[in-house]
Scaffold this motif. Sequence first.
Motif, PDB file in Angstrom:
ATOM      1  N   ARG A  68       0.680  -1.589   0.161  1.00 48.96           N
ATOM      2  CA  ARG A  68       0.358   0.281   0.088  1.00 48.96           C
ATOM      3  C   ARG A  68       0.797   0.908   0.185  1.00 48.96           C
ATOM      4  O   ARG A  68       0.336   1.895  -0.554  1.00 48.96           O
ATOM      5  CB  ARG A  68      -0.870  -0.173   1.464  1.00 48.96           C
ATOM      6  CG  ARG A  68      -2.158  -0.771   0.889  1.00 48.96           C
ATOM      7  CD  ARG A  68      -2.984   0.228   0.202  1.00 48.96           C
ATOM      8  NE  ARG A  68      -3.059  -0.563  -0.361  1.00 48.96           N
ATOM      9  CZ  ARG A  68      -5.624  -0.927  -0.248  1.00 48.96           C
ATOM     10  NH1 ARG A  68      -5.888   0.090  -0.338  1.00 48.96           N
ATOM     11  NH2 ARG A  68      -6.066  -1.488  -0.802  1.00 48.96           N
ATOM     12  N   GLY A  69       2.161   1.361   1.014  1.00 49.11           N
ATOM     13  CA  GLY A  69       3.129   2.250   0.638  1.00 49.11           C
ATOM     14  C   GLY A  69       3.769   2.865  -0.387  1.00 49.11           C
ATOM     15  O   GLY A  69       3.656   4.077  -0.840  1.00 49.11           O
ATOM     16  N   ILE A  70       3.574   1.699  -0.858  1.00 51.86           N
ATOM     17  CA  ILE A  70       4.401   2.024  -2.623  1.00 51.86           C
ATOM     18  C   ILE A  70       2.735   2.264  -3.673  1.00 51.86           C
ATOM     19  O   ILE A  70       3.446   2.835  -4.320  1.00 51.86           O
ATOM     20  CB  ILE A  70       4.849   0.208  -3.064  1.00 51.86           C
ATOM     21  CG1 ILE A  70       6.871   0.591  -2.371  1.00 51.86           C
ATOM     22  CG2 ILE A  70       5.334   0.571  -4.966  1.00 51.86           C
ATOM     23  CD1 ILE A  70       7.072  -0.897  -2.514  1.00 51.86           C
ATOM     24  N   LEU A  71       1.956   1.146  -3.484  1.00 50.44           N
ATOM     25  CA  LEU A  71       0.952   2.517  -4.463  1.00 50.44           C
ATOM     26  C   LEU A  71       0.598   3.394  -4.234  1.00 50.44           C
ATOM     27  O   LEU A  71       1.006   4.480  -5.422  1.00 50.44           O
ATOM     28  CB  LEU A  71      -0.045   1.156  -4.289  1.00 50.44           C
ATOM     29  CG  LEU A  71      -1.046   1.778  -5.329  1.00 50.44           C
ATOM     30  CD1 LEU A  71      -0.831   1.107  -6.642  1.00 50.44           C
ATOM     31  CD2 LEU A  71      -1.840   0.456  -4.560  1.00 50.44           C
ATOM     32  N   ARG A  72       0.823   3.660  -2.792  1.00 52.74           N
ATOM     33  CA  ARG A  72       0.438   5.391  -2.061  1.00 52.74           C
ATOM     34  C   ARG A  72       1.556   6.301  -3.244  1.00 52.74           C
ATOM     35  O   ARG A  72       0.893   7.347  -3.221  1.00 52.74           O
ATOM     36  CB  ARG A  72      -0.080   5.671  -0.718  1.00 52.74           C
ATOM     37  CG  ARG A  72      -1.310   4.949  -0.606  1.00 52.74           C
ATOM     38  CD  ARG A  72      -1.164   4.812   0.360  1.00 52.74           C
ATOM     39  NE  ARG A  72      -2.285   5.240   1.726  1.00 52.74           N
ATOM     40  CZ  ARG A  72      -3.245   5.628   1.355  1.00 52.74           C
ATOM     41  NH1 ARG A  72      -3.249   7.191   0.815  1.00 52.74           N
ATOM     42  NH2 ARG A  72      -4.878   5.837   1.697  1.00 52.74           N
ATOM     43  N   THR A  73       2.662   5.651  -2.772  1.00 51.39           N
ATOM     44  CA  THR A  73       3.670   7.203  -3.318  1.00 51.39           C
ATOM     45  C   THR A  73       3.790   6.999  -5.381  1.00 51.39           C
ATOM     46  O   THR A  73       3.969   8.055  -5.518  1.00 51.39           O
ATOM     47  CB  THR A  73       4.891   6.222  -2.525  1.00 51.39           C
ATOM     48  OG1 THR A  73       4.905   5.868  -1.042  1.00 51.39           O
ATOM     49  CG2 THR A  73       6.504   7.150  -3.181  1.00 51.39           C
ATOM     50  N   LEU A  74       3.501   5.902  -5.538  1.00 55.40           N
ATOM     51  CA  LEU A  74       3.378   5.879  -7.101  1.00 55.40           C
ATOM     52  C   LEU A  74       2.399   6.792  -7.261  1.00 55.40           C
ATOM     53  O   LEU A  74       2.325   7.684  -8.457  1.00 55.40           O
ATOM     54  CB  LEU A  74       3.587   4.889  -7.454  1.00 55.40           C
ATOM     55  CG  LEU A  74       4.525   3.977  -7.251  1.00 55.40           C
ATOM     56  CD1 LEU A  74       4.587   2.623  -7.665  1.00 55.40           C
ATOM     57  CD2 LEU A  74       5.659   4.121  -8.593  1.00 55.40           C
ATOM     58  N   ILE A  75       1.029   6.530  -7.142  1.00 58.70           N
ATOM     59  CA  ILE A  75      -0.380   7.114  -7.016  1.00 58.70           C
ATOM     60  C   ILE A  75       0.516   8.727  -6.943  1.00 58.70           C
ATOM     61  O   ILE A  75      -0.024   9.734  -7.776  1.00 58.70           O
ATOM     62  CB  ILE A  75      -1.654   6.891  -6.654  1.00 58.70           C
ATOM     63  CG1 ILE A  75      -1.616   5.044  -7.224  1.00 58.70           C
ATOM     64  CG2 ILE A  75      -2.738   7.534  -6.887  1.00 58.70           C
ATOM     65  CD1 ILE A  75      -2.987   4.618  -6.411  1.00 58.70           C
ATOM     66  N   GLY A  76       1.136   8.701  -6.402  1.00 67.23           N
ATOM     67  CA  GLY A  76       0.700  10.481  -5.386  1.00 67.23           C
ATOM     68  C   GLY A  76       2.317  11.320  -6.641  1.00 67.23           C
ATOM     69  O   GLY A  76       2.013  12.016  -6.925  1.00 67.23           O
TER      70      GLY A  76
END
Length: 195
Positions: A68-76
Motif C-alpha cells: 500500500r505504501g508503494i502504491l500510494r507513493t506511485l499514485i502520488g
Amino acid sequence: MGLRELLNVNDLQNMPQLTLKHGELHVWQATFSTHHAADFASLLSIDEQNRADRYLVDAVRNHFIIGRGILRTLIGRYLDISPQAVTFALGERGKPQIEHPTLRFNLSHSADLLIAAFVLNAEIGIDVEQIRPMREMRTVAHDNFSAQEFACWEQLPDAQKSSAFYATWTRKEAYIKATGDGFRLPLGSFSVNHD
C-alpha cells in the motif's frame, strides 16, 4: 498500448513527478525484502492501518503495508500529491480505484515480488504468480480453464505444462481484475492464449 519499460521501485523518497502519456503503460516492480514496513506505515490511512493490524502473520502484515505504501507513493507521484492524500474507493464491482478522471492502476504480488501497472483512460489488470510445483495442477486447470484452454493444455508436452498453466492463470486473473468482476466471473467462462 506500449510498455515503455519495466520500472524498478528503488528510491521512493527522491522519486520525481511521474508522467504517463496516453497509449503508454507503466509497470513497476519491487521486492518486499528490499523495503521495510516501518518506512511506509505513516503513509496509510486509518482504515488501512486497522486492516494491517488485523493480519496475524508479520510477513503478511508487512507485505500489505509495503504494498500500500508503494502504491500510494506511485499514485502520488503521478498526481503530484502526497501519498497520504491519495483516496481509494471501490468501484461498483468492488475494484479499488482512485478519484481521478483518467488514471487507472492495478497491483499484484506473489512471494517476494510486487508489481503495479498504470495506464490512462482504460481499465487494467495485472497478475503475477510464483512458479512452483503444484501436485493438483491438472485438477485446478480442469476446474478453472475453459474447455478449449484445458484441451489445448492437455495436449502440451509435460515439460511445457507448468509454464503454460501459469501463463494461462495469470492472464485470466489479470482479465477479471481489469473488468472488476474478480472471481465472480467464472474463470472457465472465457479463454486466453497460453503462448
